[in-house]
Design a protein around this motif. Structure first.
Motif, short mmCIF file in Angstrom:
data_model
loop_
_atom_site.label_atom_id
_atom_site.label_comp_id
_atom_site.label_asym_id
_atom_site.label_seq_id
_atom_site.Cartn_x
_atom_site.Cartn_y
_atom_site.Cartn_z
N GLY A 1 -20.35 -42.37 16.68
CA GLY A 1 -21.08 -41.21 17.17
C GLY A 1 -20.43 -39.92 16.67
N GLU A 2 -21.01 -38.80 17.03
CA GLU A 2 -20.58 -37.52 16.44
C GLU A 2 -19.11 -37.22 16.70
OE1 GLU A 2 -22.16 -32.91 16.18
OE2 GLU A 2 -23.18 -34.37 17.47
N GLU A 3 -18.66 -37.35 17.95
CA GLU A 3 -17.27 -37.01 18.27
C GLU A 3 -16.28 -37.98 17.64
OE1 GLU A 3 -15.34 -34.60 19.51
OE2 GLU A 3 -17.15 -33.42 19.36
N PRO A 4 -16.43 -39.31 17.88
CA PRO A 4 -15.46 -40.23 17.27
C PRO A 4 -15.48 -40.18 15.74
CG PRO A 4 -17.26 -41.44 18.30
CD PRO A 4 -17.38 -40.03 18.74
N LEU A 5 -16.67 -39.96 15.17
CA LEU A 5 -16.75 -39.90 13.72
C LEU A 5 -16.00 -38.69 13.18
CD1 LEU A 5 -17.91 -41.31 11.26
CD2 LEU A 5 -19.97 -39.94 11.49
N ARG A 6 -16.07 -37.58 13.88
CA ARG A 6 -15.34 -36.38 13.45
C ARG A 6 -13.85 -36.65 13.40
NH1 ARG A 6 -17.16 -33.05 17.03
NH2 ARG A 6 -18.88 -32.27 15.74
N HIS A 7 -13.33 -37.37 14.37
CA HIS A 7 -11.90 -37.72 14.37
C HIS A 7 -11.59 -38.70 13.25
CE1 HIS A 7 -10.95 -35.50 17.97
NE2 HIS A 7 -11.89 -36.13 18.66
N HIS A 8 -12.45 -39.68 13.04
CA HIS A 8 -12.22 -40.66 11.98
C HIS A 8 -12.14 -39.99 10.61
CE1 HIS A 8 -12.31 -44.18 14.39
NE2 HIS A 8 -13.61 -44.18 14.66
N LEU A 9 -12.97 -38.99 10.38
CA LEU A 9 -13.02 -38.35 9.07
C LEU A 9 -11.76 -37.56 8.76
CD1 LEU A 9 -16.76 -37.22 9.04
CD2 LEU A 9 -15.74 -39.13 7.80
N GLU A 10 -10.91 -37.36 9.76
CA GLU A 10 -9.62 -36.71 9.55
C GLU A 10 -8.52 -37.74 9.30
OE1 GLU A 10 -9.06 -34.38 13.03
OE2 GLU A 10 -10.67 -32.95 12.56
N ASP A 11 -8.86 -39.01 9.39
CA ASP A 11 -7.90 -40.10 9.18
C ASP A 11 -8.12 -40.64 7.77
OD1 ASP A 11 -6.53 -42.52 9.06
OD2 ASP A 11 -7.11 -43.16 11.09
N ALA B 1 -6.70 -42.98 6.01
CA ALA B 1 -6.73 -44.43 5.88
C ALA B 1 -8.09 -44.98 6.32
CB ALA B 1 -5.60 -45.06 6.70
N TRP B 2 -8.59 -44.48 7.46
CA TRP B 2 -9.91 -44.91 7.92
C TRP B 2 -10.99 -44.50 6.93
CZ3 TRP B 2 -14.68 -42.96 8.83
CH2 TRP B 2 -15.56 -43.72 9.61
N LEU B 3 -10.88 -43.29 6.42
CA LEU B 3 -11.88 -42.76 5.49
C LEU B 3 -11.92 -43.60 4.22
CD1 LEU B 3 -13.93 -40.50 5.17
CD2 LEU B 3 -12.13 -39.10 4.16
N GLU B 4 -10.76 -43.99 3.73
CA GLU B 4 -10.72 -44.82 2.51
C GLU B 4 -11.36 -46.18 2.75
OE1 GLU B 4 -7.55 -46.57 -0.82
OE2 GLU B 4 -6.82 -45.42 0.90
N ARG B 5 -11.06 -46.80 3.89
CA ARG B 5 -11.68 -48.09 4.20
C ARG B 5 -13.19 -47.96 4.32
NH1 ARG B 5 -7.31 -48.33 7.81
NH2 ARG B 5 -8.68 -47.84 9.57
N ALA B 6 -13.63 -46.91 5.00
CA ALA B 6 -15.07 -46.70 5.17
C ALA B 6 -15.76 -46.46 3.83
CB ALA B 6 -15.30 -45.51 6.11
#
Length: 271
Positions: free
Chosen positions: A60-70, A72-77
């Motif tokens: 969702g919007e809030e968790p995704l915003r946090h993920h996009l600052e990570d 390692a997560w961004l690379e996996r995605a």
């Protein structure tokens, strides 16, 4: 009891990978999506959007915003997203969605297809039978110090300054020559390709190359013309020894998609 179940069960969203004209559901069942399960198709307006399950408690919007600052997560995605797009591109034309385009449900996905149908169909027509190829050019540094010779008048200090000035001049001239060669390469490849795009050169920390990148080109090439295109890249490398050319591809046509179903990093919630 039902209230407890509703709270514990995450609302299912849809991560959009790309849009195609049609697709075999059996083939989709063989492609792994963002959640580790198979992707699926959502049909509307003569198009099929290929999506992954994306629970909104994570995407969702809030968790995704946090993920996009990570990172390692961004690379996996990014790898998972590209893997789906690439699998689709191997079977035909696909309009890739931007990374992290998430809809709240399938009805929102279908709505975006209806809204953008004309642009998406025109793009699929333009991409059919073609693929993107990348050509990167890296500076090949030449010898800038002349061995031997007289230092000339003025003593050791003056001779050093003279040599240093000659080195800097040679470096500048080499960079100018490499830039001109990159321009010539891009023009020649663009004449054979259906379309060409010149992206900004990548920083060495990103490219991993030992020398500066002077060309970062993308080219949309008809599949029958690929042998001629690869031969031309090799010939241009011989013609311009001041830059080292690197050919990559074929890729999904990321660089040649003007219209996409949704903007980047969008979470489309019901209105």
């Amino acid at each position: 009891m039902s209230s407890t179940r509703e709270k514990s069960a995450p609302v299912a969203g849809a991560w959009l990978h790309g849009v195609v004209r049609d697709v075999d559901p059996t083939m989709l069942a063989e492609i792994t999506g963002m959640d580790g399960g198979p992707v699926r198709g959502v049909s509307a307006a003569g198009l099929v959007a290929v999506v992954s399950a994306a629970p909104l408690n994570e995407y969702g919007e809030e968790p995704l915003r946090h993920h996009l600052e990570d990172l390692a997560w961004l690379e996996r995605a990014a790898r998972a997203h590209h893997g789906v797009v690439e699998a689709l591109a191997q079977r035909g034309a696909v309009v890739p969605a931007r990374l992290a385009t998430v809809h709240s449900d399938d009805s929102r996905v279908a709505g975006s297809l209806v809204e953008c149908a004309a642009e998406l169909l025109a793009t699929l027509d333009r991409l059919t039978g073609r693929a993107e190829w990348g050509v990167k050019g890296y500076l090949v540094p030449g010898a800038v110090v002349r061995a031997g010779g007289s230092d000339g008048p003025g003593g050791v200090g003056t001779a050093y300054l003279r040599r240093r000035r000659a080195q800097l001049t040679a470096r500048d001239e080499g960079q100018q020559a490499a830039s001109a060669a990159a321009d010539a390469v891009h023009t020649a490849l663009g004449e054979l390709a259906v379309a060409g795009r010149r992206h900004a050169p990548q920083d060495r920390r990103l490219s991993g190359a030992a020398t500066a990148m002077v060309l970062n080109g993308a080219y949309l090439v008809d599949r029958p013309a690929v042998p001629r295109f690869t031969d031309l890249v090799a010939a241009l490398g011989d013609r311009h020894p001041g830059i080292r050319l690197e050919l990559t591809g074929p890729w999904p046509a990321y660089s040649f998609v003007a219209e996409r179903p949704e903007p980047a990093h969008a979470v489309r919630e019901p209105r």
